[in-house]
Design a protein around this motif. Structure first.
Motif, mmCIF file in Angstrom:
data_model
loop_
_atom_site.group_PDB
_atom_site.id
_atom_site.type_symbol
_atom_site.label_atom_id
_atom_site.label_comp_id
_atom_site.label_asym_id
_atom_site.label_seq_id
_atom_site.Cartn_x
_atom_site.Cartn_y
_atom_site.Cartn_z
ATOM 1 N N TYR A 278 39.609 55.051 63.082
ATOM 2 C CA TYR A 278 38.444 55.806 62.775
ATOM 3 C C TYR A 278 37.625 56.323 64.166
ATOM 4 O O TYR A 278 37.806 55.361 64.993
ATOM 5 N N GLY A 279 36.974 57.340 64.191
ATOM 6 C CA GLY A 279 36.325 57.650 65.488
ATOM 7 C C GLY A 279 36.234 59.332 65.502
ATOM 8 O O GLY A 279 36.372 59.815 64.344
ATOM 9 N N PRO A 280 35.356 59.781 66.199
ATOM 10 C CA PRO A 280 35.054 61.163 66.351
ATOM 11 C C PRO A 280 36.403 61.856 66.187
ATOM 12 O O PRO A 280 37.592 61.525 66.703
ATOM 13 N N PRO A 281 36.212 63.228 65.776
ATOM 14 C CA PRO A 281 37.545 64.273 65.684
ATOM 15 C C PRO A 281 37.614 64.329 67.361
ATOM 16 O O PRO A 281 37.046 64.251 68.305
ATOM 17 N N GLY A 282 39.192 64.535 67.523
ATOM 18 C CA GLY A 282 39.858 64.824 68.846
ATOM 19 C C GLY A 282 40.032 63.541 69.694
ATOM 20 O O GLY A 282 40.218 63.628 70.852
ATOM 21 N N THR A 283 40.178 62.347 69.111
ATOM 22 C CA THR A 283 40.218 60.900 69.703
ATOM 23 C C THR A 283 41.653 60.396 69.545
ATOM 24 O O THR A 283 41.831 59.194 69.334
ATOM 25 N N VAL A 284 42.492 61.262 69.576
ATOM 26 C CA VAL A 284 43.860 60.957 69.477
ATOM 27 C C VAL A 284 44.458 60.113 68.290
ATOM 28 O O VAL A 284 45.333 59.332 68.562
ATOM 29 N N LYS A 285 44.013 60.031 67.169
ATOM 30 C CA LYS A 285 44.255 59.000 66.229
ATOM 31 C C LYS A 285 45.597 59.608 65.670
ATOM 32 O O LYS A 285 46.320 58.586 65.418
ATOM 33 N N SER A 286 45.886 60.807 65.461
ATOM 34 C CA SER A 286 47.127 61.404 65.054
ATOM 35 C C SER A 286 48.406 60.873 66.018
ATOM 36 O O SER A 286 49.466 60.565 65.843
ATOM 37 N N GLN A 460 29.586 62.012 76.533
ATOM 38 C CA GLN A 460 30.463 62.020 75.384
ATOM 39 C C GLN A 460 31.680 63.184 75.475
ATOM 40 O O GLN A 460 31.079 64.090 74.733
ATOM 41 N N VAL A 461 32.724 62.910 75.775
ATOM 42 C CA VAL A 461 33.699 64.024 75.697
ATOM 43 C C VAL A 461 35.047 63.155 75.169
ATOM 44 O O VAL A 461 35.576 62.180 75.467
ATOM 45 N N THR A 462 35.647 63.961 74.248
ATOM 46 C CA THR A 462 36.937 63.311 73.514
ATOM 47 C C THR A 462 38.237 63.576 74.556
ATOM 48 O O THR A 462 38.160 64.594 75.471
ATOM 49 N N PRO A 463 39.197 62.830 74.237
ATOM 50 C CA PRO A 463 40.383 63.054 75.089
ATOM 51 C C PRO A 463 40.968 64.520 74.544
ATOM 52 O O PRO A 463 41.759 65.098 75.744
ATOM 53 N N ALA A 464 40.669 64.944 73.807
ATOM 54 C CA ALA A 464 41.300 66.317 73.131
ATOM 55 C C ALA A 464 40.702 67.411 74.086
ATOM 56 O O ALA A 464 41.148 68.357 74.776
ATOM 57 N N GLU A 465 39.407 67.255 74.415
ATOM 58 C CA GLU A 465 38.772 68.399 75.244
ATOM 59 C C GLU A 465 39.161 68.223 76.675
ATOM 60 O O GLU A 465 39.375 69.176 77.383
ATOM 61 N N VAL A 466 39.292 66.863 77.244
ATOM 62 C CA VAL A 466 40.003 66.765 78.555
ATOM 63 C C VAL A 466 41.226 67.193 78.277
ATOM 64 O O VAL A 466 41.534 68.059 79.602
ATOM 65 N N SER A 467 42.060 67.042 77.713
ATOM 66 C CA SER A 467 43.402 67.638 77.575
ATOM 67 C C SER A 467 43.286 69.002 77.633
ATOM 68 O O SER A 467 44.286 69.660 78.535
ATOM 69 N N GLU A 468 42.561 69.809 76.991
ATOM 70 C CA GLU A 468 42.332 71.209 76.871
ATOM 71 C C GLU A 468 42.109 71.938 78.299
ATOM 72 O O GLU A 468 42.644 72.809 78.737
ATOM 73 N N MET A 469 41.405 70.972 79.179
ATOM 74 C CA MET A 469 40.706 71.334 80.425
ATOM 75 C C MET A 469 42.063 71.353 81.315
ATOM 76 O O MET A 469 42.396 72.227 82.134
ATOM 77 N N LEU A 470 42.782 70.201 81.081
ATOM 78 C CA LEU A 470 43.802 70.046 82.337
ATOM 79 C C LEU A 470 44.729 70.807 81.941
ATOM 80 O O LEU A 470 45.864 71.119 82.688
ATOM 81 N N LEU A 471 45.053 71.482 80.794
ATOM 82 C CA LEU A 471 46.342 72.451 80.446
ATOM 83 C C LEU A 471 46.002 73.876 80.993
ATOM 84 O O LEU A 471 46.779 74.796 80.993
ATOM 85 N N ARG A 472 44.876 73.992 81.790
ATOM 86 C CA ARG A 472 44.406 75.545 82.011
ATOM 87 C C ARG A 472 45.479 75.950 83.046
ATOM 88 O O ARG A 472 45.433 77.232 83.341
ATOM 89 N N THR A 473 45.610 75.111 84.036
ATOM 90 C CA THR A 473 46.506 75.614 85.205
ATOM 91 C C THR A 473 47.327 74.454 85.705
ATOM 92 O O THR A 473 47.164 73.452 85.111
#
Length: 492
Positions: A278-286, A460-473
């Motif tokens: 359990y936790g907020p959306p985007g916290t790598v549960k899947s 408060q930032v989710t791992p999904a948000e950080v991953s999206e930033m790291l994918l930009r270049t």
């Protein structure tokens, strides 16, 4: 000859001295032997010690040195004529020995490669090593290293039936059959160990090897049927962006569960375990579910409760394989599993119907409400599914529920025995960010790291948000500057 008391005493004293010297010499020899063995463990490479032990064993067997009473188990398999005769122990022994053989320590080995293709047409190879007919190898069981434990000698033999010649033809022109033998030899005093411990160990080790090498499947349901696809999700615990202490506790719990078959049988409980993520959306549960499957080499069954009835659940459960993970994502969207607030002053009570109107809604990974589902599952049916008599229809199963809102779930779903481990998947911490930076750019340090660490404690930032930033270049300097600006903006 008559001896005076004085003479007898002198002889007795000499005998006692000789006895003490013999004991002292034996003790010194034993001490030197222990010291030599300890030095060999520390100084000699494992490969060299294994080669020396194997050569010494073969030499003793050939020359009959130190001969002891031996026992031999013969494991046969026959090919040709009517096909291949099945012998599970023969196949298991080949698989087991393939992982134990050292090509640097043996002069001749059989090498086979088998190819498999996945749904995308990609080919993968499985390598197998095996001893050639007429050769042998020594396996050491129940020991710390090659100088301890019990020796078991494996020998390979091939016999040709129905005619001679290199082309394996019988007299009437038909192909003869070939009989392959594996001989397992050991000292007679270890017979009980061989039958009760070593042979089951070989079977279990071979099964573990096959599980590691098999292609994982992900299955989805439609009605009463599971549809299977190859599972290629690359998530591993080493690359999972989450708190390392929590990660290690999950790995330890999974390993303990997978090795406790006898424990569950002894206490009379179904061999299953439940996890609530359990936790907020985007916290790598899947991603955590995929990492669990890859770690244990279990298939995944992704259960969609839409258009499923209670009786359908039972059929889906009995058609699942053992060593599998059953996943129900966004369990709070099944409205009969939710709590409906009747009065702000009263305790929340479970809803009792779950029909056309759906019920509660969760959020998707981008934070938007997910569509309501049509479901005909009742809370009672769901509880019986995960913890009733039907839950004992298989072994070594893991049940995973995911939700963004734990407080919306009925307490009956969350008690131990149903959901044994509750795992909070929170926002991106500093350790999780370092894992992401290592995954994306292979960097463990950067001038911007101290500022990012300070910002992550305040934002408060989710791992999904950080991953999206790291994918930009592909440029780490550019990406980390952009991430720093993003975190500063969120902080304001």
């Amino acid at each position: 000859m008559d001896l005076s008391p004085a003479t007898a005493g002198a002889y007795g004293g000499k005998a006692a001295d000789a006895y003490r010297k013999a004991l002292s010499s034996a003790a010194s020899a034993a001490a030197y032997a222990v010291l030599a063995r300890s030095m060999a463990r520390e100084l000699l490479p494992d490969e060299l010690r294994a080669a020396v032990r194997w050569a010494a064993s073969v030499l003793r067997a050939r020359l009959g040195w130190g001969a002891k009473e031996r026992r031999t188990l013969v494991i046969r398999i026959q090919t040709g004529g009517g096909g291949r005769e099945e012998n599970l122990l023969f196949d298991a022994a080949r698989t087991y020995l393939s992982c134990r053989l050292d090509p640097r320590a043996m002069r001749c080995l059989e090498l086979t490669l088998s190819a498999t293709r996945d749904d995308g047409g990609l080919r993968s190879w499985t390598k197998r090593l095996f001893i050639e007919p007429g050769d042998s190898t020594v396996d050491v069981f129940d020991g710390v290293d090659v100088f301890d434990g019990v020796e078991f000698l494996w020998s390979s033999v091939k016999k040709t039936n129905g005619g001679g010649g290199g082309n394996n033809k019988s007299k009437n022109g038909e192909s003869g059959s070939a009989e392959f033998l594996l001989k397992l030899s050991f000292d007679a005093k270890h017979t009980d160990m061989a039958m009760e411990r070593y042979v089951p160990f070989v079977m279990g080790a071979a099964e573990e090897t096959r599980l590691r090498e098999r292609s994982l499947m992900i299955c989805m349901n439609e009605g009463r049927t599971w549809f299977r696809l190859h599972h290629h999700h690359p998530a591993m615990f080493d690359t999972l962006a989450m708190d390392p202490v929590l990660k290690q506790s999950i790995v330890a719990d999974l390993d303990l569960f997978a090795n406790r078959r006898d424990h569950y049988r002894r206490i009379g409980k179904a061999w299953k375990r439940g996890y609530l993520l359990y936790g907020p959306p985007g916290t790598v549960k899947s991603s955590l579910v995929a990492a669990m499957a890859n770690h244990l080499r279990y298939n995944i069954y992704d259960l969609d409760l839409s258009h499923v009835q209670n009786t359908t659940l039972q059929w889906l459960l009995v058609t699942m394989s053992d060593k599998s993970i059953l996943v129900i994502e966004d369990i709070d969207c099944c409205c009969d599993a939710m709590l409906r607030e009747v009065d702000s002053k009263e305790r929340k009570t479970p809803a009792r119907a779950c029909k056309e109107d759906g019920g509660g809604s969760s959020e998707t990974s981008d934070g938007t409400p997910s569509p309501k589902r049509k479901s005909e599952i009742t809370l009672s049916g769901l509880l019986n599914f995960i913890d009733g008599l039907w839950s004992t229809s298989g072994e070594e199963r893991i049940i995973v529920f995911t939700t963004n809102y734990k407080d919306r779930l009925d307490p009956a779903l969350l008690r131990p025995g149903r959901m044994d481990m509750h795992v909070y998947m929170g926002y991106c911490c500093w350790e999780a960010f370092k894992t992401l930076a290592r995954n994306y750019f292979l960097v463990d340090d950067h001038p911007l790291f101290p500022e990012i660490q300070e910002l992550l404690t305040a934002v408060q930032v989710t791992p999904a948000e950080v991953s999206e930033m790291l994918l930009r270049t592909n440029e780490p300097d550019v990406v980390l500057r952009g991430l720093t600006e993003f975190l500063i903006e969120k902080k304001q």
